[in-house]
Each structure stands twice: as C-alpha cells, then as structure tokens.
Design a protein around this motif. Structure first.
Motif, PDB file in Angstrom:
ATOM      1  N   ASN A 170     -15.092  -0.033   2.771  1.00  0.00           N
ATOM      2  CA  ASN A 170     -15.245  -0.799   1.540  1.00  0.00           C
ATOM      3  C   ASN A 170     -13.932  -1.498   1.232  1.00  0.00           C
ATOM      4  OD1 ASN A 170     -16.861  -1.460  -0.911  1.00  0.00           O
ATOM      5  ND2 ASN A 170     -15.092  -0.514  -1.910  1.00  0.00           N
ATOM      6  N   GLU A 171     -13.981  -2.805   1.087  1.00  0.00           N
ATOM      7  CA  GLU A 171     -12.773  -3.605   0.835  1.00  0.00           C
ATOM      8  C   GLU A 171     -11.685  -3.300   1.874  1.00  0.00           C
ATOM      9  OE1 GLU A 171     -11.385  -4.955  -2.825  1.00  0.00           O
ATOM     10  OE2 GLU A 171     -13.051  -4.161  -3.967  1.00  0.00           O
ATOM     11  N   PHE A 180      -6.143  -3.281  -9.154  1.00  0.00           N
ATOM     12  CA  PHE A 180      -7.550  -3.682  -9.004  1.00  0.00           C
ATOM     13  C   PHE A 180      -8.412  -2.431  -8.900  1.00  0.00           C
ATOM     14  CE2 PHE A 180      -5.624  -3.334  -4.870  1.00  0.00           C
ATOM     15  CZ  PHE A 180      -6.563  -2.664  -4.109  1.00  0.00           C
ATOM     16  N   TYR A 216       0.814  -1.224   0.000  1.00  0.00           N
ATOM     17  CA  TYR A 216       0.000   0.000   0.000  1.00  0.00           C
ATOM     18  C   TYR A 216       0.849   1.277   0.000  1.00  0.00           C
ATOM     19  CZ  TYR A 216      -4.274  -2.630   0.193  1.00  0.00           C
ATOM     20  OH  TYR A 216      -5.307  -3.463  -0.123  1.00  0.00           O
ATOM     21  N   GLU A 254      -6.249   5.060   8.169  1.00  0.00           N
ATOM     22  CA  GLU A 254      -5.470   4.585   7.020  1.00  0.00           C
ATOM     23  C   GLU A 254      -4.057   4.254   7.484  1.00  0.00           C
ATOM     24  OE1 GLU A 254      -5.913   3.936   3.509  1.00  0.00           O
ATOM     25  OE2 GLU A 254      -4.005   3.131   4.215  1.00  0.00           O
ATOM     26  N   ALA A 255      -3.652   3.005   7.268  1.00  0.00           N
ATOM     27  CA  ALA A 255      -2.340   2.570   7.740  1.00  0.00           C
ATOM     28  C   ALA A 255      -1.203   3.045   6.833  1.00  0.00           C
ATOM     29  CB  ALA A 255      -2.316   1.046   7.846  1.00  0.00           C
ATOM     30  N   LEU A 275      -1.097   6.579   1.077  1.00  0.00           N
ATOM     31  CA  LEU A 275      -2.519   6.762   0.825  1.00  0.00           C
ATOM     32  C   LEU A 275      -3.090   7.882   1.696  1.00  0.00           C
ATOM     33  CD1 LEU A 275      -3.656   3.084   0.200  1.00  0.00           C
ATOM     34  CD2 LEU A 275      -3.528   4.937  -1.449  1.00  0.00           C
ATOM     35  N   THR A 301     -12.055  -0.746  -7.349  1.00  0.00           N
ATOM     36  CA  THR A 301     -13.055  -0.968  -6.295  1.00  0.00           C
ATOM     37  C   THR A 301     -14.350  -0.232  -6.648  1.00  0.00           C
ATOM     38  OG1 THR A 301     -12.197   0.937  -5.124  1.00  0.00           O
ATOM     39  CG2 THR A 301     -11.274  -1.205  -4.506  1.00  0.00           C
ATOM     40  N   ALA A 303      -8.377  -6.938   3.568  1.00  0.00           N
ATOM     41  CA  ALA A 303      -6.937  -6.632   3.633  1.00  0.00           C
ATOM     42  C   ALA A 303      -6.353  -7.038   4.988  1.00  0.00           C
ATOM     43  CB  ALA A 303      -6.715  -5.143   3.395  1.00  0.00           C
ATOM     44  N   LEU A 304      -7.196  -7.457   5.927  1.00  0.00           N
ATOM     45  CA  LEU A 304      -6.671  -7.814   7.254  1.00  0.00           C
ATOM     46  C   LEU A 304      -6.074  -9.219   7.195  1.00  0.00           C
ATOM     47  CD1 LEU A 304      -9.446  -6.269   9.522  1.00  0.00           C
ATOM     48  CD2 LEU A 304      -7.268  -5.284   8.795  1.00  0.00           C
ATOM     49  N   GLY A 339      -9.802   2.294   6.049  1.00  0.00           N
ATOM     50  CA  GLY A 339      -9.100   1.988   4.788  1.00  0.00           C
ATOM     51  C   GLY A 339      -9.649   2.737   3.587  1.00  0.00           C
ATOM     52  N   PRO A 340      -9.563   4.087   3.586  1.00  0.00           N
ATOM     53  CA  PRO A 340     -10.234   4.865   2.530  1.00  0.00           C
ATOM     54  C   PRO A 340      -9.549   4.851   1.157  1.00  0.00           C
ATOM     55  CG  PRO A 340      -9.814   6.201   4.501  1.00  0.00           C
ATOM     56  CD  PRO A 340      -8.986   4.961   4.620  1.00  0.00           C
ATOM     57  N   GLY A 341      -8.427   4.177   0.994  1.00  0.00           N
ATOM     58  CA  GLY A 341      -7.804   4.070  -0.343  1.00  0.00           C
ATOM     59  C   GLY A 341      -7.455   5.442  -0.896  1.00  0.00           C
ATOM     60  N   PRO A 401     -16.162   2.256  -5.321  1.00  0.00           N
ATOM     61  CA  PRO A 401     -16.220   3.719  -5.422  1.00  0.00           C
ATOM     62  C   PRO A 401     -15.474   4.259  -6.639  1.00  0.00           C
ATOM     63  CG  PRO A 401     -15.115   3.039  -3.367  1.00  0.00           C
ATOM     64  CD  PRO A 401     -15.557   1.801  -4.051  1.00  0.00           C
TER      65      PRO A 401
HETATM   66  C1  LIG Z   1      -8.379  -2.715  -0.926  1.00  0.00           C
HETATM   67  S1  LIG Z   1      -8.011  -1.116  -0.380  1.00  0.00           S
HETATM   68  C2  LIG Z   1      -9.645  -0.372  -0.428  1.00  0.00           C
HETATM   69  C3  LIG Z   1      -9.599   1.118  -0.571  1.00  0.00           C
HETATM   70  C4  LIG Z   1     -10.934   1.866  -0.616  1.00  0.00           C
HETATM   71  N1  LIG Z   1     -11.765   1.598   0.526  1.00  0.00           N
HETATM   72  C5  LIG Z   1     -11.693   1.554  -1.902  1.00  0.00           C
HETATM   73  O1  LIG Z   1     -12.758   0.960  -1.819  1.00  0.00           O
HETATM   74  O2  LIG Z   1     -11.209   1.964  -2.969  1.00  0.00           O
HETATM   75  C6  LIG Z   1      -7.680  -1.366   1.342  1.00  0.00           C
HETATM   76  C7  LIG Z   1      -7.438  -0.097   2.129  1.00  0.00           C
HETATM   77  O3  LIG Z   1      -7.289  -0.431   3.514  1.00  0.00           O
HETATM   78  C8  LIG Z   1      -6.048   0.135   3.999  1.00  0.00           C
HETATM   79  N2  LIG Z   1      -5.597  -0.754   5.066  1.00  0.00           N
HETATM   80  C9  LIG Z   1      -5.188  -2.044   4.967  1.00  0.00           C
HETATM   81  N3  LIG Z   1      -4.917  -2.561   6.189  1.00  0.00           N
HETATM   82  C10 LIG Z   1      -5.183  -1.573   7.075  1.00  0.00           C
HETATM   83  C11 LIG Z   1      -5.117  -1.486   8.490  1.00  0.00           C
HETATM   84  N4  LIG Z   1      -4.722  -2.520   9.237  1.00  0.00           N
HETATM   85  N5  LIG Z   1      -5.481  -0.331   9.086  1.00  0.00           N
HETATM   86  C12 LIG Z   1      -5.888   0.733   8.337  1.00  0.00           C
HETATM   87  N6  LIG Z   1      -5.963   0.711   6.990  1.00  0.00           N
HETATM   88  C13 LIG Z   1      -5.612  -0.413   6.366  1.00  0.00           C
HETATM   89  C14 LIG Z   1      -5.175   0.167   2.775  1.00  0.00           C
HETATM   90  O4  LIG Z   1      -4.063   0.985   2.912  1.00  0.00           O
HETATM   91  C15 LIG Z   1      -6.201   0.662   1.747  1.00  0.00           C
HETATM   92  O5  LIG Z   1      -6.462   2.031   1.883  1.00  0.00           O
END
Ligand SMILES: C[S@@+](CC[C@H](N)C(=O)[O-])C[C@H]1O[C@@H](n2cnc3c(N)ncnc32)[C@H](O)[C@@H]1O
Length: 359
Positions: free
Chosen positions: A153-154, A48, A36, A115-116, A120, A50, A158-159, A85-87, A52
């Motif tokens: 969303n999504e 990929f 990320y 957001e980690a 991003l 998503t 990612a966890l 996780g707002p991407g 939104p």
């Molecule tokens: C698959 S992307 C989805 C992005 C967005 N929600 C979308 O629909 O386009 C996953 C998002 O979660 C964030 N993320 C993943 N693991 C995380 C965590 N443990 N804590 C916070 N954010 C995290 C990623 O950096 C990324 O922004």
C-alpha cells in the motif's frame, strides 16, 4: 553541521547535476538523513495518513483478499506472504489478527516484510511480534517453486521517477543543480528516455515521467509469479491509463511543499503509472484484471458489511468515526477513485476478488 542538502550540494559540485530519480532516492532513503528515517512521517501526527492508518477495516479486507487468493492458488501448505514498504506495520498487524481465524492460512504463510528504512523496520519489529516474520531491505530471494502473495500500500509511489522535458526540439532529462548555493531544476542530455521513439517530437515544455525502479520491480515480480505461482496487489494513487505530465510532488504536514527545499524533510512521491506497470506484468506472462478504484474494490470485498458489524458493537462516537473512515476510504471526494487497486497473478482457478474482468 552536515545535512542532506549539504551532501547533495557536495555531490553536485563533484559530479554535476543529479537526475531526479537519484535526488528522490537520496531524499527518501539516505541511511542517515533520508525522509523515511524521520520520526513520525506517517499517521495523523505525521506528514500524511494512509488507508491502513485510517481504519482497521482496510487491513482486514486486504487480509480477506489474501486468504481468498491463497484458496484460489489451491491452498498451498507453504507460501510467502510479502509486504512491500510496510510503514508502521499496521496493515500486517490487521492482516495477522483477521487471519487468525484461519489457522491453515497462518501456518502456511512465511511472512516477509521488505522495508528499506532501519527506523521503520524497528517500529515494525516492535509492533509485530509473530515468530515467522523475516525482514529484508530488498525483495527476498525466494525459492522458485514457493507460491507468493505480495501486497503493497503506497509503496510504488515512493519509487524514484525520471522526468524528461521537450524543449527546443529535443527531449532532455530533468535534473537538479546548484545556483548560488540553492538547489534548482536544470535539463541535461540523456539516453535514458525510453518513453519516446528516437527522434519523436513532443510539444514545447511537455513533461514525460516514468519510474525505472517500478518498471524493474514489476518485471522481476511478474517473472517470479509466472514461474512460482502467486499474485500481487498494489494500492496507490495515479491514473489507470498511461498519461504524460509532471506528478512529482512533496508533502509536508499534510500539505504540498517545494520538493527542492530542505530535502529529507518532506515526503517525495509521484503518481503511479498503473497502465504502464500493468502492460509490463502482462508481458511477463501474468493475468491482470482491469485496474479498479479503491472505493469499488473495497465495496466488492464487503466493506459495507464490515461497517455494519463494527457499528453494532460501537458507541455513538465510535460509530461516527467508523462512518467517517468508511466515507474517506471509498468516496470520490476521499480516496475512492484517485487511489487504485492493481493486481496480477499466475493462472488461478477463479478471478481475483475485488476486481471485474481480466483487462
Ligand atoms: C508511503 S509509505 C507507506 C507505508 C505503509 N504501506 C502504509 O500504507 O502506511 C512508503 C513505505 O515504503 C518504504 N519504502 C520506500 N522505498 C522503498 C524501497 N525502495 N524498498 C523498500 N521499502 C521502501 C518506506 O520506508 C515506507 O515504509
């Protein structure tokens, strides 16, 4: 030159095999080499796309859902609106634009983006210039009496997940080791399998999978929502019922790839175990309606009316794009059934929008 692969190799040489969840965490979120942090992960030019990113309609309808939920919470004059996780920040941008017609909602909302990834977070800061937004790396420490609406969303996919394999009469944990300096799967003894009772047998080579991080997150959120009042909505892919099997996967350039090759360069995900997470939310004292397919959920929120409204102001090419996006979001061949909407809430004065009965 240092790369994530060399760092992982060094960690294995020093400490032994890495469990799958540790591998996934490093590959996605390593502060320098994690996926990320990579330019252009999400979007048509990335690996990929998503919901939104497909159409503004998605974020607008989620915005409507938030306003409706806020009303059902009694329209509190202060609440936290948290996105996990707002991407690239597009969902929140669409929500803010859509809800500008309801100033009471916007004035009441303290927006928190969790957001980690630093990269991003910076992209989100460029896109979203609203004054009352704060950013966090982890779920914020909110007042215990501040109602909360949480969306993602999504995010859950990612966890990191753990996997266990039944082999030669024993459940062993899937891990990553080194073989002639290549990353390979191995199996180690482990006490972390909470999926099977002590001594419970599986079938030879059967795989079980769960995400301790997702379990802990939903548990924490369920406790918070029960106490402070509020609701959470997660949209993601995975089965509605708890199922066994291996869903760990890597996606690169819109195609599946080998998760062990060049870690940090492909998105690693696993299907979300919605049934399992729903039982955790319910046990924490929240109510949760039956998990719904994304298609049906968006239809109930009125996507068809929005398609017609947008199409009336559009030229022919734009109308085609709107129709294609609509189809992709709701159809069975698109995201309509693989993707699910999962929500839970404190006691509300009416059911959550977009769902049927309470499960
Ligand atoms: C698959 S992307 C989805 C992005 C967005 N929600 C979308 O629909 O386009 C996953 C998002 O979660 C964030 N993320 C993943 N693991 C995380 C965590 N443990 N804590 C916070 N954010 C995290 C990623 O950096 C990324 O922004």
């Amino acid at each position: 030159m240092a790369s994530l692969e060399t760092l992982i190799q060094a960690e294995i040489t020093e400490n032994g095999p890495l469990t799958l969840d540790r591998y996934m965490e490093l590959a996605l979120l390593h502060p320098e080499f994690g996926y990320y942090q990579k330019q252009q992960a999400i979007g048509s030019k990335g690996d990929f796309i998503t919901a939104p990113e497909i159409s503004q309609m998605f974020g607008e309808l989620i915005g409507l859902w938030c306003v409706d939920t806020w009303t059902k919470l009694g329209s509190p004059n202060q609440f936290a609106l948290v996105e996990m996780g707002p991407g690239r920040g597009i969902l929140m941008e669409d929500i803010i634009r859509m809800t500008s017609r309801i100033p009471e909602f916007q004035q009441a909302a303290q927006i928190h983006l969790v957001e980690a990834s630093n990269r991003l977070q910076n992209l989100q800061k460029e896109r979203l210039a609203a004054p009352h937004i704060t950013w966090h790396k982890e779920f914020p420490n909110l007042d215990k009496d501040l109602p909360v609406i949480v969306i993602g969303n999504e995010f859950l996919d990612a966890l990191p997940v753990k996997q266990f394999k039944f082999s030669n009469g024993d459940w062993r944990e899937v891990a990553i080791t080194l073989h002639d300096s290549e990353l390979r799967y191995t199996h180690i003894s482990s006490s972390a399998n909470n999926l099977s009772e002590e001594g419970e047998e599986g079938e030879e080579d059967q795989i079980q999978e769960y995400s301790p991080a997702a379990d802990a997150f939903i548990q924490m959120l369920g406790n918070h929502i029960k106490l402070a009042g509020g609701a959470a909505l997660f949209i993601d892919y995975g089965p509605a019922e708890e199922t066994a099997g291996d869903s760990f996967q890597a996606i690169k350039d819109h195609k599946y790839s080998d998760p062990l090759i060049a870690p940090g360069t492909a998105d690693l995900t696993a299907h979300v175990q919605f049934g399992r997470l729903q039982s955790i939310a319910v046990k924490s004292g929240c109510a949760s309606p039956a998990i719904e397919g994304q298609g049906r959920f968006l239809e109930r929120l009125g996507i068809e009316a929005r398609v017609m409204q947008l199409s009336r102001q559009a030229n022919e090419a734009q109308q085609k794009d709107i129709a294609a996006a609509h189809k992709r979001l709701v159809s069975d061949e698109g995201m309509g059934t693989l993707f699910k909407a999962f929500a839970f809430s404190s006691k509300l004065n009416a059911p959550l929008a977009g769902f049927g009965e309470i499960a």
